[in-house]
Scaffold this active site. Structure first.
Site, mmCIF file in Angstrom:
data_model
loop_
_atom_site.group_PDB
_atom_site.id
_atom_site.type_symbol
_atom_site.label_atom_id
_atom_site.label_comp_id
_atom_site.label_asym_id
_atom_site.label_seq_id
_atom_site.Cartn_x
_atom_site.Cartn_y
_atom_site.Cartn_z
ATOM 1 N N PHE A 1 0.839 -1.096 0.006
ATOM 2 C CA PHE A 1 0.114 -0.013 -0.037
ATOM 3 C C PHE A 1 0.773 1.277 0.050
ATOM 4 C CE2 PHE A 1 -2.317 3.257 2.403
ATOM 5 C CZ PHE A 1 -3.267 3.476 1.532
ATOM 6 N N GLU B 1 -0.818 3.886 -16.256
ATOM 7 C CA GLU B 1 -0.976 4.454 -15.061
ATOM 8 C C GLU B 1 0.052 4.087 -14.269
ATOM 9 O OE1 GLU B 1 -5.739 4.989 -15.129
ATOM 10 O OE2 GLU B 1 -4.927 3.863 -13.701
ATOM 11 N N ARG C 1 -7.524 2.771 -24.170
ATOM 12 C CA ARG C 1 -8.748 3.721 -25.009
ATOM 13 C C ARG C 1 -8.034 4.971 -25.075
ATOM 14 N NH1 ARG C 1 -10.375 3.448 -19.616
ATOM 15 N NH2 ARG C 1 -10.394 5.599 -18.654
ATOM 16 N N ARG D 1 -12.930 19.315 -15.264
ATOM 17 C CA ARG D 1 -14.176 18.428 -15.881
ATOM 18 C C ARG D 1 -15.311 19.077 -15.447
ATOM 19 N NH1 ARG D 1 -13.364 12.095 -15.965
ATOM 20 N NH2 ARG D 1 -11.079 11.967 -16.699
HETATM 21 C C1 MV4 Z 1 -3.196 1.709 -4.703
HETATM 22 C C2 MV4 Z 1 -3.063 2.961 -4.187
HETATM 23 C C3 MV4 Z 1 -2.040 2.861 -3.027
HETATM 24 N N1 MV4 Z 1 -1.313 1.663 -3.036
HETATM 25 N N2 MV4 Z 1 -2.321 0.758 -5.019
HETATM 26 C C4 MV4 Z 1 -7.425 3.257 -6.614
HETATM 27 C C5 MV4 Z 1 -8.000 2.814 -7.960
HETATM 28 C C6 MV4 Z 1 -7.170 1.865 -8.802
HETATM 29 N N3 MV4 Z 1 -7.253 2.247 -9.999
HETATM 30 C C7 MV4 Z 1 -5.735 2.221 -8.150
HETATM 31 N N4 MV4 Z 1 -6.122 2.655 -6.726
HETATM 32 C C8 MV4 Z 1 -4.996 2.995 -5.835
HETATM 33 N N5 MV4 Z 1 -4.160 1.846 -5.983
HETATM 34 C C9 MV4 Z 1 -1.353 0.614 -4.152
HETATM 35 N N6 MV4 Z 1 -0.667 -0.496 -4.252
HETATM 36 C C10 MV4 Z 1 -4.320 3.935 -3.996
HETATM 37 C C11 MV4 Z 1 -5.102 3.920 -4.916
HETATM 38 C C12 MV4 Z 1 -6.028 4.969 -4.683
HETATM 39 C C13 MV4 Z 1 -6.125 6.118 -5.816
HETATM 40 C C14 MV4 Z 1 -5.289 5.939 -6.956
HETATM 41 C C15 MV4 Z 1 -5.223 6.668 -8.007
HETATM 42 C C16 MV4 Z 1 -5.930 7.814 -7.767
HETATM 43 C C17 MV4 Z 1 -6.742 8.105 -6.680
HETATM 44 C C18 MV4 Z 1 -6.769 7.099 -5.717
HETATM 45 C C19 MV4 Z 1 -7.483 7.479 -4.662
HETATM 46 C C20 MV4 Z 1 -7.733 6.300 -3.624
HETATM 47 C C21 MV4 Z 1 -6.798 5.370 -3.784
#
Ligand code: MV4
Length: 454
Positions: free
Chosen positions: A202, A275, A291, A337
């Site tokens: 995390f 991403e 996309r 947006r």
């Molecule tokens: C994570 C993270 C922290 N650590 N992975 C949220 C949606 C998904 N596409 C990926 N996400 C996250 N993955 C790890 N290992 C925190 C998020 C996340 C987040 C990521 C991008 C943009 C906004 C976010 C908001 C909350 C959590």
């Protein structure tokens, strides 16, 4: 090149694609539900076909009706826009079977990237840095516990089929792991019909930085720099900018070169976005979108390229119009947006636009299908437009944005414009000091009163 393209989408992106087609002399077919008969993309298209009632499942997501619309009008390709069928591998495959070109990547690449575990394994194999984790689905809690203790807490349980943060659980201590896995599985099963989950370290306060890529499907691929999309609310992006305030030119060139080389090896075709979470100067791959994205205009503004025209060109078998060494980055761009939503509660606000006055001037772009008198239907997402500004540097872009927000008038419905007017005044925003949690924490604080103090 194609003679006629059918645009399998609605709203601002349908218009965006239509404009690209018209500039390069391709005839356009709009499709629409009965709720969208008076939409701008329908009015501006050369031809239009009504494909069903308002629910998307019976119109914009209905594959047989889209194929029939192609056959009726003689369209030789479909541009899917974003959302709806844009990342549906089966759709891309069915079109191929009907001799209709899908303007997008191969069905196989769409399928790989749609499975988060396969996407990560592919990224790792291609030399892209990934978040440390289980490297595959979790079989049971005991196995997860041993991976987690080796990696160290906190860890994140994620759904393989995930997206939008659903089926994601943070675990701070070993005793909570079992319950988190069970909850994540249940959520994933309900949302995606697939209860497979995996484990990741995390990252507590990263930025969301994504890199735009382009391939010709024959081994040539380039990157077009990054976008910083850290300002999100409930996994919905709100503000995107390019370049990222957090990166310098050498970090940009470094991650860009790694990704371009990876896309060459993959023989990726079309537009894609890789991403990353970015923390402590390091990039960690999380997923790839196969996309065109909502926020593509900020990349267009700093590169001067038309990404939709590039998509159409490579889909029809052409090579990319430029080499990596010919890609240049000029100035700074920011996109806001504009949603038909209450700017404080974020409740959707469909209805009639009584007055519409968009901003203009140097370095200003408004992508929208809205117009004065238009009635926003309640059936679809609330994005009604995007305000994109470009400046020679970030400060100029911010000043221009502030000016545009004061000029933009939309009456009759609520919009998120007042939220942006608050954001541009925040020192953290002015200084580019924000991460993926900044916006939600800002929104928890009470809005500042504008009354003058005695
Ligand atoms: C994570 C993270 C922290 N650590 N992975 C949220 C949606 C998904 N596409 C990926 N996400 C996250 N993955 C790890 N290992 C925190 C998020 C996340 C987040 C990521 C991008 C943009 C906004 C976010 C908001 C909350 C959590």
């Amino acid at each position: 090149m194609f003679d006629k393209v059918l645009i399998a989408n609605r709203g601002e992106i349908a218009l965006r694609v239509l404009r690209a087609c018209r500039e390069i002399g391709i005839a356009t077919v709009a499709v629409h539900s009965t709720a969208d008969a008076d939409a701008m993309h329908v009015r501006l298209a050369d031809e239009s076909v009504c494909i069903g009632p308002p629910p998307a499942a019976e119109s914009y997501l209905n594959i047989p009706r889209l194929v029939a619309a192609c056959e009726i009008t003689g369209a030789d390709a479909i541009h899917p826009g974003y959302g709806f069928l844009a990342e549906n591998a089966r759709f891309a495959e069915i079109l191929e079977g009907h001799g209709i070109t899908f303007i997008g990547p191969s069905p196989e690449h769409i399928r790989i990237m749609g499975d988060k575990i396969e996407a990560k394994a592919t990224a790792r194999r291609l030399g892209i840095p990934v978040v440390p984790g289980s490297d595959g689905p979790i079989a049971n809690t005991a196995q997860a516990a041993s991976i987690a203790s080796a990696m160290g807490y906190p860890v994140l349980v994620k759904a393989t089929a995930g997206g939008g943060g659903r089926g994601m659980k943070v675990v701070h201590a070993p005793e909570d792991l079992d319950a988190a896995i069970k909850t994540a599985r249940a959520e994933a099963a309900a949302a995606f019909g697939n209860d497979s989950v995996y484990l990741e370290r995390f990252l507590s306060a990263p930025r969301h930085i994504e890199v735009q890529v382009f391939g010709d499907g024959r081994g040539s691929a380039i990157h077009l720099g990054e976008r910083d999309c850290s300002l999100q609310r409930r996994h919905q992006k709100v503000w995107e900018e390019a370049p990222s305030p957090a990166l310098n030119a050498s970090e940009r060139a470094g991650i860009g070169a790694i990704i371009a080389a990876a896309m060459q090896k993959l023989k990726y075709r079309g537009a894609g976005t890789v991403e990353f979470l970015y923390e402590d100067g390091k990039f960690f791959f999380i997923e790839m979108n196969t996309r065109l994205q909502v926020e593509h205009p900020v990349t267009e503004m700093i590169t001067g390229l038309d990404l939709v025209i590039e998509q159409i060109r490579v889909a029809s078998g052409n090579t990319l119009t430029l080499k990596q060494s010919e890609v240049t980055f000029t100035g700074h761009a920011i996109e806001c947006r504009i949603n038909a939503e209450n700017p404080e509660t974020f409740m959707p606000s469909p209805g009639k636009i009584e007055y519409w006055h968009p901003p203009g001037g140097l370095g200003v772009r408004v992508d929208s299908g809205a117009y004065q008198g238009y009635r926003i239907p309640p059936f679809y997402d609330s994005l009604i437009g995007k305000l994109i500004v470009h400046g020679k540097n970030r400060n100029e872009a911010l000043m221009r944005l502030k000016r545009c927000l004061s000029e933009f008038v939309i009456d009759g419905i609520d919009t998120t414009i007042p939220l942006f007017a608050r954001l541009v005044k925040e020192p953290d925003i002015a200084n580019g000091l924000y991460n993926i949690h900044w916006l939600e924490s800002f929104l928890k604080k009470p809005a500042q009163s504008h009354s003058s103090m005695p």
